[in-house]
Design a protein around this motif. Structure first.
Motif, PDB file in Angstrom:
ATOM      1  N   GLY A  77       0.818  -1.208   0.000  1.00  0.00           N
ATOM      2  CA  GLY A  77       0.000   0.000   0.000  1.00  0.00           C
ATOM      3  C   GLY A  77       0.851   1.257   0.000  1.00  0.00           C
ATOM      4  N   TYR A  78       2.010   1.193   0.644  1.00  0.00           N
ATOM      5  CA  TYR A  78       2.932   2.348   0.663  1.00  0.00           C
ATOM      6  C   TYR A  78       3.463   2.620  -0.737  1.00  0.00           C
ATOM      7  CZ  TYR A  78       7.181   5.032   1.680  1.00  0.00           C
ATOM      8  OH  TYR A  78       8.174   5.972   1.682  1.00  0.00           O
ATOM      9  N   ASP A  79       3.886   1.540  -1.408  1.00  0.00           N
ATOM     10  CA  ASP A  79       4.464   1.724  -2.743  1.00  0.00           C
ATOM     11  C   ASP A  79       3.421   2.207  -3.753  1.00  0.00           C
ATOM     12  OD1 ASP A  79       6.942   0.942  -1.815  1.00  0.00           O
ATOM     13  OD2 ASP A  79       6.630  -1.178  -2.339  1.00  0.00           O
ATOM     14  N   SER A  80       2.203   1.704  -3.617  1.00  0.00           N
ATOM     15  CA  SER A  80       1.171   2.036  -4.616  1.00  0.00           C
ATOM     16  C   SER A  80       0.258   3.174  -4.186  1.00  0.00           C
ATOM     17  CB  SER A  80       0.306   0.793  -4.895  1.00  0.00           C
ATOM     18  OG  SER A  80      -0.370   0.382  -3.706  1.00  0.00           O
ATOM     19  N   CYS A  81       0.488   3.703  -2.964  1.00  0.00           N
ATOM     20  CA  CYS A  81      -0.359   4.770  -2.413  1.00  0.00           C
ATOM     21  C   CYS A  81      -1.830   4.348  -2.401  1.00  0.00           C
ATOM     22  CB  CYS A  81      -0.192   6.070  -3.207  1.00  0.00           C
ATOM     23  SG  CYS A  81       1.368   6.916  -2.864  1.00  0.00           S
ATOM     24  N   SER A  82      -2.057   3.143  -1.908  1.00  0.00           N
ATOM     25  CA  SER A  82      -3.421   2.640  -1.798  1.00  0.00           C
ATOM     26  C   SER A  82      -3.647   2.070  -0.405  1.00  0.00           C
ATOM     27  CB  SER A  82      -3.693   1.574  -2.858  1.00  0.00           C
ATOM     28  OG  SER A  82      -2.878   0.449  -2.653  1.00  0.00           O
ATOM     29  N   ASP A  83      -4.902   2.073   0.037  1.00  0.00           N
ATOM     30  CA  ASP A  83      -5.224   1.589   1.370  1.00  0.00           C
ATOM     31  C   ASP A  83      -5.969   0.265   1.331  1.00  0.00           C
ATOM     32  OD1 ASP A  83      -7.453   2.623   0.222  1.00  0.00           O
ATOM     33  OD2 ASP A  83      -8.166   3.668   2.007  1.00  0.00           O
ATOM     34  N   THR A  84      -5.507  -0.624   0.455  1.00  0.00           N
ATOM     35  CA  THR A  84      -6.162  -1.933   0.349  1.00  0.00           C
ATOM     36  C   THR A  84      -6.017  -2.730   1.637  1.00  0.00           C
ATOM     37  OG1 THR A  84      -4.139  -2.775  -0.679  1.00  0.00           O
ATOM     38  CG2 THR A  84      -5.917  -2.078  -2.141  1.00  0.00           C
ATOM     39  N   THR A  85      -4.888  -2.592   2.314  1.00  0.00           N
ATOM     40  CA  THR A  85      -4.675  -3.231   3.617  1.00  0.00           C
ATOM     41  C   THR A  85      -4.420  -2.125   4.636  1.00  0.00           C
ATOM     42  OG1 THR A  85      -3.687  -5.163   2.557  1.00  0.00           O
ATOM     43  CG2 THR A  85      -3.298  -4.871   4.917  1.00  0.00           C
ATOM     44  N   THR A  86      -5.346  -1.980   5.564  1.00  0.00           N
ATOM     45  CA  THR A  86      -5.267  -0.862   6.516  1.00  0.00           C
ATOM     46  C   THR A  86      -5.111  -1.387   7.935  1.00  0.00           C
ATOM     47  OG1 THR A  86      -6.674   0.485   5.080  1.00  0.00           O
ATOM     48  CG2 THR A  86      -6.476   1.174   7.380  1.00  0.00           C
ATOM     49  N   TYR A  87      -4.147  -0.799   8.659  1.00  0.00           N
ATOM     50  CA  TYR A  87      -3.937  -1.154  10.065  1.00  0.00           C
ATOM     51  C   TYR A  87      -4.430  -0.062  11.009  1.00  0.00           C
ATOM     52  CZ  TYR A  87      -0.810  -4.507   7.846  1.00  0.00           C
ATOM     53  OH  TYR A  87      -0.307  -5.511   7.041  1.00  0.00           O
ATOM     54  N   PHE A  88      -4.519   1.135  10.475  1.00  0.00           N
ATOM     55  CA  PHE A  88      -4.976   2.253  11.302  1.00  0.00           C
ATOM     56  C   PHE A  88      -5.489   3.344  10.379  1.00  0.00           C
ATOM     57  CE2 PHE A  88      -4.116   6.493  12.988  1.00  0.00           C
ATOM     58  CZ  PHE A  88      -4.816   6.470  14.180  1.00  0.00           C
ATOM     59  N   ASP A  89      -6.556   4.032  10.804  1.00  0.00           N
ATOM     60  CA  ASP A  89      -7.118   5.138  10.018  1.00  0.00           C
ATOM     61  C   ASP A  89      -7.682   6.168  11.000  1.00  0.00           C
ATOM     62  OD1 ASP A  89      -8.380   6.896   8.331  1.00  0.00           O
ATOM     63  OD2 ASP A  89      -9.391   5.351   7.140  1.00  0.00           O
ATOM     64  N   ASP A  90      -7.158   7.393  10.929  1.00  0.00           N
ATOM     65  CA  ASP A  90      -7.649   8.419  11.866  1.00  0.00           C
ATOM     66  C   ASP A  90      -8.867   9.168  11.326  1.00  0.00           C
ATOM     67  OD1 ASP A  90      -6.595  10.064   9.911  1.00  0.00           O
ATOM     68  OD2 ASP A  90      -5.492  11.334  11.316  1.00  0.00           O
ATOM     69  N   ASN A  91      -9.259   8.848  10.110  1.00  0.00           N
ATOM     70  CA  ASN A  91     -10.447   9.458   9.496  1.00  0.00           C
ATOM     71  C   ASN A  91     -10.354  10.984   9.402  1.00  0.00           C
ATOM     72  OD1 ASN A  91     -11.910   6.952   9.113  1.00  0.00           O
ATOM     73  ND2 ASN A  91     -12.237   6.963  11.351  1.00  0.00           N
ATOM     74  N   GLY A  92      -9.139  11.461   9.272  1.00  0.00           N
ATOM     75  CA  GLY A  92      -8.953  12.896   9.044  1.00  0.00           C
ATOM     76  C   GLY A  92      -9.314  13.786  10.210  1.00  0.00           C
ATOM     77  N   LYS A  93      -9.204  13.311  11.434  1.00  0.00           N
ATOM     78  CA  LYS A  93      -9.593  14.113  12.597  1.00  0.00           C
ATOM     79  C   LYS A  93      -8.563  15.196  12.947  1.00  0.00           C
ATOM     80  CE  LYS A  93      -7.581  11.013  16.060  1.00  0.00           C
ATOM     81  NZ  LYS A  93      -7.865  10.203  17.257  1.00  0.00           N
ATOM     82  N   GLY A  94      -7.350  15.067  12.394  1.00  0.00           N
ATOM     83  CA  GLY A  94      -6.315  16.088  12.644  1.00  0.00           C
ATOM     84  C   GLY A  94      -5.519  15.832  13.906  1.00  0.00           C
ATOM     85  N   ASN A  95      -4.262  16.306  13.875  1.00  0.00           N
ATOM     86  CA  ASN A  95      -3.350  16.196  15.027  1.00  0.00           C
ATOM     87  C   ASN A  95      -3.406  14.796  15.646  1.00  0.00           C
ATOM     88  OD1 ASN A  95      -2.605  18.858  14.678  1.00  0.00           O
ATOM     89  ND2 ASN A  95      -4.063  19.638  16.195  1.00  0.00           N
ATOM     90  N   THR A  96      -2.974  13.832  14.858  1.00  0.00           N
ATOM     91  CA  THR A  96      -3.067  12.426  15.253  1.00  0.00           C
ATOM     92  C   THR A  96      -1.787  11.945  15.926  1.00  0.00           C
ATOM     93  OG1 THR A  96      -4.605  11.936  13.467  1.00  0.00           O
ATOM     94  CG2 THR A  96      -3.387  10.079  14.391  1.00  0.00           C
ATOM     95  N   THR A  97      -1.941  11.247  17.043  1.00  0.00           N
ATOM     96  CA  THR A  97      -0.808  10.641  17.751  1.00  0.00           C
ATOM     97  C   THR A  97      -0.900   9.124  17.619  1.00  0.00           C
ATOM     98  OG1 THR A  97      -0.684  12.449  19.359  1.00  0.00           O
ATOM     99  CG2 THR A  97       0.355  10.367  19.977  1.00  0.00           C
TER     100      THR A  97
END
Length: 221
Positions: A77-97
């Motif tokens: 997914g890193y190489d292809s800039c795709s999220d086919t396999t996702t381990y974490f997603d902050d859903n765009g909430k901002g200022n993510t730790t």
């Protein structure tokens, strides 16, 4: 009474050494937080140079909510800039730790269209094991035994004193006075009075005469 500070100083130095070593170990074991500006057209490969990421460290993605997102993906997914396999997603909430909980390679991308590619919002890091805390501080060296004091049976060294000038021990001259010869008989007659008695009377009669002469002189004038 003189005090021996040799052993005390040795112990203090050992304690300082042990404290410094322990503090350094604690600093190595303390988790770090890495802050990065999550934005377009930034080279995150260069940002990782010189940094060591360990388990329990955290990544802080600094960005305005709704403008981007942070998604953890695998190598593909890193190489292809795709999220086919996702381990974490902050859903765009901002200022993510994100806390780094495992060793190995970690990959993060922004899934907003065109942000990962061609604008480079992708991050790859390698996480190593956390530094171990030492079980105990280094043991201090054995302090030397205190200097032995002279035994009570040892005779003390004789104390010599230098006589000060003028403190000579020569015998002082005798204070015995020679007998006073008897005084000659008084010329005042058989009264038996001594010269000391006549001497006491003479000043009195002289004074009286002077007073009479003074009074007579005042009267005549």
């Amino acid at each position: 009474m003189a005090c021996n500070f040799g052993n005390f100083g040795f112990v203090v130095l050992n304690l300082l050494f042990a404290s410094t070593a322990l503090l350094g170990s604690l600093q190595l074991c303390a988790a770090e937080e890495f802050t990065l500006d999550w934005t377009l057209n930034y080279n995150y490969t260069n940002w990782t140079v010189g940094k060591t990421f360990r388990v329990n460290d955290t990544l802080f993605f600094d960005y305005v909510a709704g403008s981007h997102d942070v998604v953890q993906v695998d190598k593909s997914g890193y190489d292809s800039c795709s999220d086919t396999t996702t381990y974490f997603d902050d859903n765009g909430k901002g200022n993510t730790t994100i806390k780094l909980n495992s060793t190995g390679s970690h990959y993060y991308i922004c899934t907003v269209p065109q942000h990962c590619s061609p604008y480079g919002m992708k991050l790859a890091i390698n996480v190593v094991a956390a530094a171990t805390t030492p079980s105990s501080a280094p043991s201090s060296s054995k302090s030397p035994s205190p200097a032995s004091s002279p035994s009570s049976g040892e005779a003390p060294s004789p104390t010599t004193s230098t006589p000060s000038p003028g403190s000579s021990t020569a015998p002082s001259p005798s204070t015995t006075t020679s007998p006073v010869p008897p005084s000659p008989p008084s010329a005042e007659g058989p009264s038996g009075g001594s010269n000391s008695g006549s001497n006491l009377v003479k000043p009195t009669s002289t004074a009286v005469v002077l007073m009479l002469v003074t009074a007579l002189s005042v009267f005549l004038h």
